[in-house]
Design an enzyme around this catalytic site. Structure first.
Site, mmCIF file in Angstrom:
data_model
loop_
_atom_site.group_PDB
_atom_site.id
_atom_site.type_symbol
_atom_site.label_atom_id
_atom_site.label_comp_id
_atom_site.label_asym_id
_atom_site.label_seq_id
_atom_site.Cartn_x
_atom_site.Cartn_y
_atom_site.Cartn_z
ATOM 1 N N PHE A 53 81.940 -37.913 -51.225
ATOM 2 C CA PHE A 53 80.688 -37.147 -51.113
ATOM 3 C C PHE A 53 81.007 -35.926 -50.274
ATOM 4 O O PHE A 53 81.255 -36.043 -49.070
ATOM 5 C CB PHE A 53 79.666 -38.051 -50.410
ATOM 6 C CG PHE A 53 78.279 -37.505 -50.247
ATOM 7 C CD1 PHE A 53 77.412 -37.426 -51.333
ATOM 8 C CD2 PHE A 53 77.801 -37.124 -49.000
ATOM 9 C CE1 PHE A 53 76.106 -36.981 -51.172
ATOM 10 C CE2 PHE A 53 76.496 -36.669 -48.837
ATOM 11 C CZ PHE A 53 75.643 -36.603 -49.922
ATOM 12 N N GLY A 84 77.126 -29.170 -40.513
ATOM 13 C CA GLY A 84 77.165 -30.623 -40.650
ATOM 14 C C GLY A 84 75.734 -31.126 -40.722
ATOM 15 O O GLY A 84 75.256 -31.561 -41.766
ATOM 16 N N TRP A 129 85.476 -33.054 -43.078
ATOM 17 C CA TRP A 129 85.073 -34.426 -42.733
ATOM 18 C C TRP A 129 84.726 -35.201 -44.001
ATOM 19 O O TRP A 129 83.759 -35.966 -44.011
ATOM 20 C CB TRP A 129 83.885 -34.442 -41.754
ATOM 21 C CG TRP A 129 84.233 -33.857 -40.435
ATOM 22 C CD1 TRP A 129 83.766 -32.703 -39.904
ATOM 23 C CD2 TRP A 129 85.154 -34.411 -39.466
ATOM 24 N NE1 TRP A 129 84.342 -32.492 -38.674
ATOM 25 C CE2 TRP A 129 85.189 -33.520 -38.383
ATOM 26 C CE3 TRP A 129 85.948 -35.566 -39.431
ATOM 27 C CZ2 TRP A 129 85.989 -33.731 -37.273
ATOM 28 C CZ3 TRP A 129 86.740 -35.778 -38.319
ATOM 29 C CH2 TRP A 129 86.743 -34.872 -37.249
ATOM 30 N N ARG A 151 85.429 -69.614 -22.081
ATOM 31 C CA ARG A 151 85.968 -69.121 -20.805
ATOM 32 C C ARG A 151 85.191 -69.730 -19.635
ATOM 33 O O ARG A 151 83.963 -69.683 -19.609
ATOM 34 C CB ARG A 151 85.826 -67.595 -20.787
ATOM 35 C CG ARG A 151 86.277 -66.949 -19.537
ATOM 36 C CD ARG A 151 87.757 -66.679 -19.598
ATOM 37 N NE ARG A 151 88.184 -65.876 -18.475
ATOM 38 C CZ ARG A 151 89.416 -65.478 -18.287
ATOM 39 N NH1 ARG A 151 90.356 -65.795 -19.171
ATOM 40 N NH2 ARG A 151 89.736 -64.763 -17.242
ATOM 41 N N GLN A 170 82.626 -56.049 -22.520
ATOM 42 C CA GLN A 170 82.496 -56.383 -21.093
ATOM 43 C C GLN A 170 82.679 -57.889 -20.871
ATOM 44 O O GLN A 170 83.364 -58.304 -19.945
ATOM 45 C CB GLN A 170 81.112 -55.931 -20.602
ATOM 46 C CG GLN A 170 80.964 -55.884 -19.099
ATOM 47 C CD GLN A 170 81.789 -54.761 -18.460
ATOM 48 O OE1 GLN A 170 82.206 -53.839 -19.151
ATOM 49 N NE2 GLN A 170 82.043 -54.874 -17.176
ATOM 50 N N GLY A 222 86.202 -59.150 -20.556
ATOM 51 C CA GLY A 222 87.057 -58.731 -19.452
ATOM 52 C C GLY A 222 88.178 -57.842 -19.959
ATOM 53 O O GLY A 222 88.003 -57.074 -20.912
ATOM 54 N N GLY A 223 89.350 -57.976 -19.331
ATOM 55 C CA GLY A 223 90.498 -57.134 -19.705
ATOM 56 C C GLY A 223 90.854 -57.254 -21.172
ATOM 57 O O GLY A 223 91.243 -56.268 -21.819
ATOM 58 N N GLU A 238 76.555 -39.123 -41.868
ATOM 59 C CA GLU A 238 75.333 -39.298 -42.684
ATOM 60 C C GLU A 238 74.060 -39.065 -41.873
ATOM 61 O O GLU A 238 73.063 -39.760 -42.056
ATOM 62 C CB GLU A 238 75.334 -40.656 -43.382
ATOM 63 C CG GLU A 238 76.337 -40.680 -44.525
ATOM 64 C CD GLU A 238 76.378 -41.982 -45.270
ATOM 65 O OE1 GLU A 238 75.308 -42.429 -45.692
ATOM 66 O OE2 GLU A 238 77.475 -42.535 -45.425
ATOM 67 N N SER A 287 72.460 -39.271 -34.785
ATOM 68 C CA SER A 287 71.274 -39.934 -34.218
ATOM 69 C C SER A 287 70.151 -38.932 -33.950
ATOM 70 O O SER A 287 68.979 -39.221 -34.215
ATOM 71 C CB SER A 287 71.651 -40.666 -32.928
ATOM 72 O OG SER A 287 72.484 -41.760 -33.235
HETATM 73 N N1 COS Z 1 64.143 -36.552 -50.092
HETATM 74 C C1 COS Z 1 63.714 -35.606 -50.973
HETATM 75 N N2 COS Z 1 63.436 -34.331 -50.604
HETATM 76 C C2 COS Z 1 63.617 -34.009 -49.299
HETATM 77 C C3 COS Z 1 64.052 -34.943 -48.342
HETATM 78 C C4 COS Z 1 64.308 -36.262 -48.778
HETATM 79 N N3 COS Z 1 64.716 -37.199 -47.921
HETATM 80 N N4 COS Z 1 64.116 -34.341 -47.132
HETATM 81 C C5 COS Z 1 63.720 -33.074 -47.315
HETATM 82 N N5 COS Z 1 63.432 -32.876 -48.632
HETATM 83 C C6 COS Z 1 62.939 -31.648 -49.234
HETATM 84 C C7 COS Z 1 61.725 -31.135 -48.467
HETATM 85 O O1 COS Z 1 60.527 -31.745 -48.981
HETATM 86 C C8 COS Z 1 61.769 -29.649 -48.733
HETATM 87 O O2 COS Z 1 61.270 -29.404 -50.020
HETATM 88 P P1 COS Z 1 60.313 -28.132 -50.317
HETATM 89 O O3 COS Z 1 61.184 -26.938 -50.033
HETATM 90 O O4 COS Z 1 59.971 -28.279 -51.759
HETATM 91 O O5 COS Z 1 59.165 -28.260 -49.379
HETATM 92 C C9 COS Z 1 63.265 -29.355 -48.761
HETATM 93 O O6 COS Z 1 63.892 -30.603 -49.094
HETATM 94 C C10 COS Z 1 63.775 -28.835 -47.439
HETATM 95 O O7 COS Z 1 63.482 -29.810 -46.445
HETATM 96 P P2 COS Z 1 63.406 -29.459 -44.882
HETATM 97 O O8 COS Z 1 62.525 -28.247 -44.687
HETATM 98 O O9 COS Z 1 63.073 -30.699 -44.147
HETATM 99 O O10 COS Z 1 64.922 -28.977 -44.581
HETATM 100 P P3 COS Z 1 65.667 -28.796 -43.229
HETATM 101 O O11 COS Z 1 66.752 -27.803 -43.442
HETATM 102 O O12 COS Z 1 64.710 -28.526 -42.129
HETATM 103 O O13 COS Z 1 66.303 -30.274 -43.067
HETATM 104 C C11 COS Z 1 67.400 -32.018 -41.811
HETATM 105 C C12 COS Z 1 66.676 -30.660 -41.884
HETATM 106 C C13 COS Z 1 67.998 -32.050 -40.427
HETATM 107 C C14 COS Z 1 66.425 -33.163 -41.989
HETATM 108 C C15 COS Z 1 68.482 -32.158 -42.923
HETATM 109 O O14 COS Z 1 69.278 -30.986 -42.975
HETATM 110 C C16 COS Z 1 69.404 -33.347 -42.661
HETATM 111 O O15 COS Z 1 69.071 -34.495 -42.978
HETATM 112 N N6 COS Z 1 70.591 -33.076 -42.055
HETATM 113 C C17 COS Z 1 71.619 -34.074 -41.834
HETATM 114 C C18 COS Z 1 72.539 -34.043 -42.987
HETATM 115 C C19 COS Z 1 73.575 -35.089 -42.952
HETATM 116 O O16 COS Z 1 73.265 -36.270 -43.012
HETATM 117 N N7 COS Z 1 74.827 -34.638 -42.864
HETATM 118 C C20 COS Z 1 75.933 -35.527 -42.924
HETATM 119 C C21 COS Z 1 76.685 -35.263 -44.196
HETATM 120 S S1 COS Z 1 77.130 -36.682 -45.061
HETATM 121 S S2 COS Z 1 78.461 -37.536 -43.976
#
Ligand code: COS
Length: 386
Positions: free
Chosen positions: A125, A133, A158, A268, A337, A340-341, A364, A367
């Site tokens: 993916f 990120g 990544w 233990r 913890q 221990g060691g 993904e 937090s």
């Molecule tokens: N399912 C379907 N649609 C979604 C959705 C979801 N879970 N989350 C958001 N959308 C849609 C929104 O409804 C919005 O649609 P419209 O433009 O039609 O209104 C659009 O996507 C944009 O959403 P949003 O405004 O929330 O976008 P942001 O850029 O603010 O999103 C976060 C921010 C942080 C939530 C997002 O970028 C995110 O999840 N980031 C982490 C990504 C990640 O996991 N990276 C790791 C890579 S894989 S190891």
């Protein structure tokens, strides 16, 4: 012996209960002594073994079938309890093809899913970039339409299974609009001209990871997944499903840590009695057991909600991932913890778990991204109800 009483919860059907028990038996025999010294080779042979045993059949879904999120979570939890790399190998077969399962045409599914489900092809993916990120909407890699092809330019980093995957789901900017509305998703087979693995990345819990570069890499127009401009939503929909499964993997690590801690405090002795007799130790055991059950409730609530037909489980999946990964870290720290060691000695299971769990709070959706998602959903529900 891991607690299995959660299998009687109403989230599950009998087929899930048998799946969990059968996989646990298989894993106890097949994963006893996986050699992790060559990570790429270990992943390849784990995917083959998981495929031959039929477990990767659950990792993807053809048109007319559904990805069963409870099965995905039970499989990840069980594998993680036995072997972190086996969990990783299974998880990537699902995450790497998630967009094909959910948005692929029958022809796209037919080309890849029978292979990945049989463990005969590996998938990845490719979303994260060097400068984006958490902020996916800021992705800069481009896919430019040129006749019957898209031309890919840019970098991804990544990328799990990067360098060893046979097929990548890749997200790139097609420019329909700025930000989130200008991305599209593509199926990219490995080995195309202009596709280069520029760096392999080593981490505290090694698994195949790479930085990829695309320079005028041509893919056919038919590689587009879903509609152009829908890439962000496709990525988020895939993450909605697979974030619950990351939470399930953390739960598996935490359950194993609790088991290891229980064995340790029973065997233990201090001052003539088992460690388990000490109330302070009992306090830790109570906190660990509580965290494990609370995480399991959130994981299987999210999975059950998706399997019951919810269009989006964004809030439930984010809650499960945030709580389960953060608490697993604490559970494992307590297990270290109590050892221990021995807890920090290389080769001890709790030392391995301590390293294995850390990245789950980052990938993904870190937090803090989960907190953003939960807060937005909660506020939107409040404002919508006014
Ligand atoms: N399912 C379907 N649609 C979604 C959705 C979801 N879970 N989350 C958001 N959308 C849609 C929104 O409804 C919005 O649609 P419209 O433009 O039609 O209104 C659009 O996507 C944009 O959403 P949003 O405004 O929330 O976008 P942001 O850029 O603010 O999103 C976060 C921010 C942080 C939530 C997002 O970028 C995110 O999840 N980031 C982490 C990504 C990640 O996991 N990276 C790791 C890579 S894989 S190891």
């Amino acid at each position: 012996m891991a607690d299995k009483t959660f299998l009687s919860w109403p989230f599950f059907e009998d087929r899930h209960r048998s799946l969990a028990v059968e996989l646990d038996d298989w894993a106890a025999g097949a994963l006893g002594d996986v050699d992790h010294s060559d990570t790429d080779a270990a992943c390849r042979s784990l995917v083959t073994a998981l495929g031959e045993a039929g477990w990767t059949q659950h990792s993807a879904a053809m048109t007319g079938e559904r990805l069963d999120v409870r099965s995905l979570c039970l499989i990840r939890e069980t594998l993680a309890r036995h072997d972190g790399l086996a969990d990783f190998a299974f998880a990537m077969q699902g995450l790497g093809t998630g967009a094909i399962s959910l948005f692929g045409t029958q022809a796209q599914q037919q080309e890849w899913l029978p292979l990945t489900r049989a463990g005969k092809a590996m998938s990845a993916f490719a979303l994260t970039e060097p400068q984006s990120g958490s902020d996916v909407a800021n992705s800069t890699m481009t896919a430019t339409l040129d006749g019957d092809s898209y031309v890919l330019n840019g970098e991804k980093t990544w990328i799990s299974n990067g360098g060893i995957a046979d097929v990548y789901t890749l997200f790139a900017r097609t420019g329909e609009a700025p930000g989130a509305r200008g991305l599209s998703a593509f199926i990219v087979p490995a080995g195309l001209p202009g596709f280069e693995v520029v760096e392999r990345l080593d981490t505290i819990a090694p698994h195949p990871l790479a930085r990829l570069r695309f320079s005028d890499c041509r893919i056919p127009k038919s590689a587009l997944l879903g509609q152009s401009g829908q890439g962000f939503k496709i990525a988020m929909s895939v993450l909605d499903v697979f974030r619950s499964t990351v939470a399930a993997a953390a739960l598996g690590f935490a359950r194993r840590a609790l088991d290891e801690a229980l064995s340790r405090v029973s065997a233990r002795h201090v001052q003539g009695a088992p460690l388990a007799d000490l109330q302070m130790v009992q306090g830790h055991i109570a906190d660990m057991a509580l965290d494990v059950d609370a995480a399991a409730l959130l994981v299987y609530r999210a999975a059950w909600a998706k399997d019951s037909g919810a269009a989006r489980i964004t809030r439930e999946a984010a809650m499960a991932k945030l709580f389960s990964t953060d608490q697993a870290q604490l559970v494992i720290d307590k297990a270290v913890q109590l050892h221990g060691g021995d807890g920090v000695r290389r080769g001890e299971k709790v030392e391995e778990l301590y390293r294995d769990v850390r990245a789950l709070r980052i990938y993904e959706g870190a937090s803090d991204v989960q907190r953003v998602v939960i807060a937005r959903q909660t506020l939107a529900a409040h404002l919508g109800g006014q």
